[in-house]
Each structure stands twice: as C-alpha cells, then as structure tokens.
Design an enzyme around this catalytic site. Structure first.
Site, PDB file in Angstrom:
ATOM      1  N   ARG A  38      10.759  -1.042  -9.969  1.00 17.13           N
ATOM      2  CA  ARG A  38       9.687  -0.809  -9.009  1.00 17.13           C
ATOM      3  C   ARG A  38       8.715  -2.091  -9.213  1.00 17.13           C
ATOM      4  NH1 ARG A  38       6.928   1.976 -12.518  1.00 17.13           N
ATOM      5  NH2 ARG A  38       5.443   0.084 -13.025  1.00 17.13           N
TER       6      ARG A  38
ATOM      7  N   ASP B 107      -1.244  -6.919  12.404  1.00 20.40           N
ATOM      8  CA  ASP B 107       0.009  -6.135  12.451  1.00 20.40           C
ATOM      9  C   ASP B 107       0.701  -6.742  13.506  1.00 20.40           C
ATOM     10  OD1 ASP B 107       2.029  -4.324  13.090  1.00 20.40           O
ATOM     11  OD2 ASP B 107       0.610  -2.692  12.625  1.00 20.40           O
TER      12      ASP B 107
ATOM     13  N   LYS C 177      11.114  -1.603  12.634  1.00 23.82           N
ATOM     14  CA  LYS C 177      11.216  -1.828  13.947  1.00 23.82           C
ATOM     15  C   LYS C 177      11.922  -3.127  14.303  1.00 23.82           C
ATOM     16  CE  LYS C 177       8.304   1.555  14.450  1.00 23.82           C
ATOM     17  NZ  LYS C 177       7.670   1.725  13.301  1.00 23.82           N
TER      18      LYS C 177
ATOM     19  N   TYR D  57      -2.144   1.889  16.387  1.00 23.46           N
ATOM     20  CA  TYR D  57      -1.123   2.768  16.361  1.00 23.46           C
ATOM     21  C   TYR D  57      -1.493   3.828  15.799  1.00 23.46           C
ATOM     22  CZ  TYR D  57       2.600   4.807  13.727  1.00 23.46           C
ATOM     23  OH  TYR D  57       3.522   5.921  12.850  1.00 23.46           O
TER      24      TYR D  57
END
Length: 392
Positions: A51, A177, A202, A104
């Site tokens: 982690r 972004d 994406k 978004y």
C-alpha cells in the site's frame, strides 16, 4: 532520465530501467503485499508494504511524472481516487473550490455530494471566461481552482496560464485535469498549474482494459500555506490507500509506451470525422477545439500540440434523433469511458452526465459524444453516415 529527452523516449524509459536481476526490459509485475526486511526497520530498497510502495507502481509514478515534467507522480486505483486524495490533502472545512460549469459528472458529483457535506464549499464558473473565474473566487476562502481543458463533454477550453495567475493571486492552487489532452498534447505544469490529475483509464492506458488514476505535482508550488502540497498528497495517498495495484500499474505503463503514436492517430481520425460532421445536414453544431469557430480556438492552438481525439456534436432533430443515432451505429461501440483504441459513441445526457441532470452542469439533450479511435477512418465515417442519414 533527462528532462531533455523527447516524450516517447521518456515514456519508454523513465522509471523503467532493465531489471537488475534478469535484464528484463519490461518492469516485472511485483504481485506482492509485503517484503522481507533486513533487520527491524531495514527496508530493502525502501519497500515494506505494497500500500505504501510497490516497485511496479513506483515505475509508473516515475514515468508519468517525467511525462508531465513534474516533481513527483502518484498512481491511484481510479481517477476519482486521485482527485479525492488531492481534495482531502489540501482542503479543510470552510475552504472553497471553483469548479468548471462543464466538469466531468463524477468530479462535480464528488464536490457536490461528498465534499460539500464535509464542509467544502464550491462555486461553478465558465473556465473559458476569465472574468467569470475571477468573480467565482472568494478572497481568503478559495483554496483550489479546478480546471478541465478540454472539458467533458462540451470540449470547452480554459487558458491555463491566465487562470494560474488568477488563482495564485488569490492564494489558491490550480489543479488541471489533463485526461482529455494527455501529457503528449498539453503540459499544464509548464503553463503554471500546480497539480495535474488524470484518469489513466482513458488515453494513458489506452486499451480499455484497466482502471486507474494519477496525480503529478509541480516542482515548485509557491502558494502560501500550500507549499507542502506534495508531502501532503504522499501522506494521504498512503493513509487513504486507494492506490493502483501492481498489474494495473503494469498495464498503464504498457499503454504509456505508445501514447504518442496513438494520440497522433486519434487526432488524425478526429479531424476527418469533424470535417464529415460539419457538412452533414442532420448536425446542428460540432464541438471541437480545432475548429476556427470554437470560442477559444486560439487558446487551444497556443497551449495544445494538437486538438485531441474527442468530438461532440448536436443533432438538429433533437434528443430522440441523438438517442436513435447512438443505437444505429455498428462499428462505433455504444459505451461510456473514452480514450481506447476502439471508437466509442454515447449520449452524455442519459449516460456519463446523467448525475448532473437538473444542475448548472446539465448538458444538452441532443448532444452526442465521440471518442474517436484508431481504426481506419473511412470505415468510421461510413458507419456514422449511415446512422445520421437515417436519423438525422
């Protein structure tokens, strides 16, 4: 890896030296949760628990930081996990964020439904209008200005350099972004942004086979009280734990290696699709930053290498025609997401942006969004033509 190396060289080599044990030219998938320590507190190579750090994820984080020309990269399990970590790292109850009026849907949902009940306020602004951005800032309270450029799904363009100056004057950090443009087409940190975010699901991954996110910090953040943003994000990434897994990191690294050549093909195809749509009687408006008629085309031409693979358009006969056209195509895949090698078509109002219906971010009901893939463009246009000739 030198900053002077070209984009594709960095994409293939940054953080990805040959494996010292075997000479493997691709970083191994370290599918491991914990690591043997060389004595108590003796972390071999700095690794103790996956982690906190994993070698495959480290390779991805170093690579994407190099591509954005930033100080440090952070890889997450999704784009929203990265955005959440940025917000939690830098904001406290009572702080204020300026959010795009064409954000978004998931980003707006986060600020409206998650952050606001926790005391983080926000205002909506048209990021293509600098006066509107200035008016939305609350002196002494605004800590983040959040920008998407191009926006999703209306393909709006924000002037990163100008908004950076406005944000910094107000004592706020500028977050960009960069998912739609990618690091190949646009460099927000070089234009004054402080933090870049991505949905690596994406274009970065590029093959519709992995979900992920990334955050990259600038080399120097000079906003008073937020100079330590990088350290805060690192602490919260580990504390919250929404990190990218080893195999997901490996898949994203694989995608980044071909990002430059894929984006060139996406752009080539998108430009030809735009030409076709612009001449079709069933289309009332084409939204694409590469068009000279786009409101902020000059800004896009200045800050982007090319104009991307995303295209939106409006149907002259309204919502019913848009929905039927989305269903009539054969080669285009009706589906959410974007940026893969295959071409996708969707109706934002009923799909990706249904969560913002009835808000200031509601999108036109006659809108269709295309993620133009890398197939033979003549085939893509023929498929669109057949659907639009029937329903347009």
């Amino acid at each position: 890896m030198s900053d002077e190396h070209g984009f594709s060289t960095r994409a293939i080599h940054a953080g990805q030296e040959a494996d010292p044990l075997t000479g493997a030219v691709v970083p191994p998938i370290y599918q491991v949760s914990t690591y043997k320590q060389d004595g108590i507190g003796g972390f071999r190579g700095g690794y103790e628990y996956s982690r906190s750090a994993n070698p495959t994820r480290t390779a991805l984080e170093e690579c994407i930081a190099a591509l954005e020309d930033g100080s440090r990269g952070f890889a997450f399990a999704s784009g929203l996990a990265g955005q959440d970590t940025v917000a939690r790292s830098l904001l406290v109850p009572g702080d204020h964020v300026v959010v795009p009026n064409d954000a978004y849907g998931g980003t707006y949902r986060y600020f409206n439904k998650v952050a606001r009940p926790q005391g983080i306020e926000h205002s909506i602004a048209d990021m293509g209008d600098l006066d509107a951005v200035r008016a939305a800032i609350r002196p002494g309270q605004t800590k983040l200005v959040w920008v998407e450029t191009p926006t999703n799904p209306l393909l709006g363009i924000a002037d990163i350099e100008a908004i950076a100056a406005i944000a910094h004057e107000a004592g706020a950090v500028l977050v960009v972004d960069n998912t739609f443009a990618t690091a190949y087409l646009q460099s927000p940190l070089a234009l004054g942004a402080d933090i870049v975010t991505h949905s690596t699901t994406k274009y970065a991954g590029g093959h519709s086979d992995v979900v992920g996110g990334a955050v990259v910090t600038a080399r120097d953040i000079r906003v008073t009280g937020l100079e330590d943003a990088e350290e805060r994000i690192a602490f919260h990434q580990n504390s919250i734990g929404g990190v990218a897994g080893p195999f997901d990191s490996w898949l994203t690294l694989r995608g980044l290696k071909t990002l430059a050549i894929r984006m060139e093909r996406h752009c080539d195809n998108a430009e030809k699709v735009v030409d076709f749509l612009s001449g079709h009687d069933g289309v009332s408006q084409v939204l694409y930053p590469g068009l000279s008629t786009h409101k902020n085309h000059d800004v896009a031409a200045r800050q982007m290498k090319r104009f991307g693979g995303m295209v939106s358009f409006r149907m002259r006969r309204g919502e019913d025609a848009a929905v039927k056209a989305c269903a009539a195509v054969q080669l285009w895949t009706l589906g959410e997401s974007l940026g893969g090698v295959e071409s996708l078509i969707e109706h934002p109002g009923r799909m990706t942006h249904s969560s913002v219906a009835g808000t200031e971010l509601e999108v036109p009901s006659d809108l269709i969004r295309l993620s133009v893939g890398i197939e033979d463009v003549d085939d893509l246009i023929a498929d669109l033509r057949e659907a639009l000739d029937i329903h347009g």
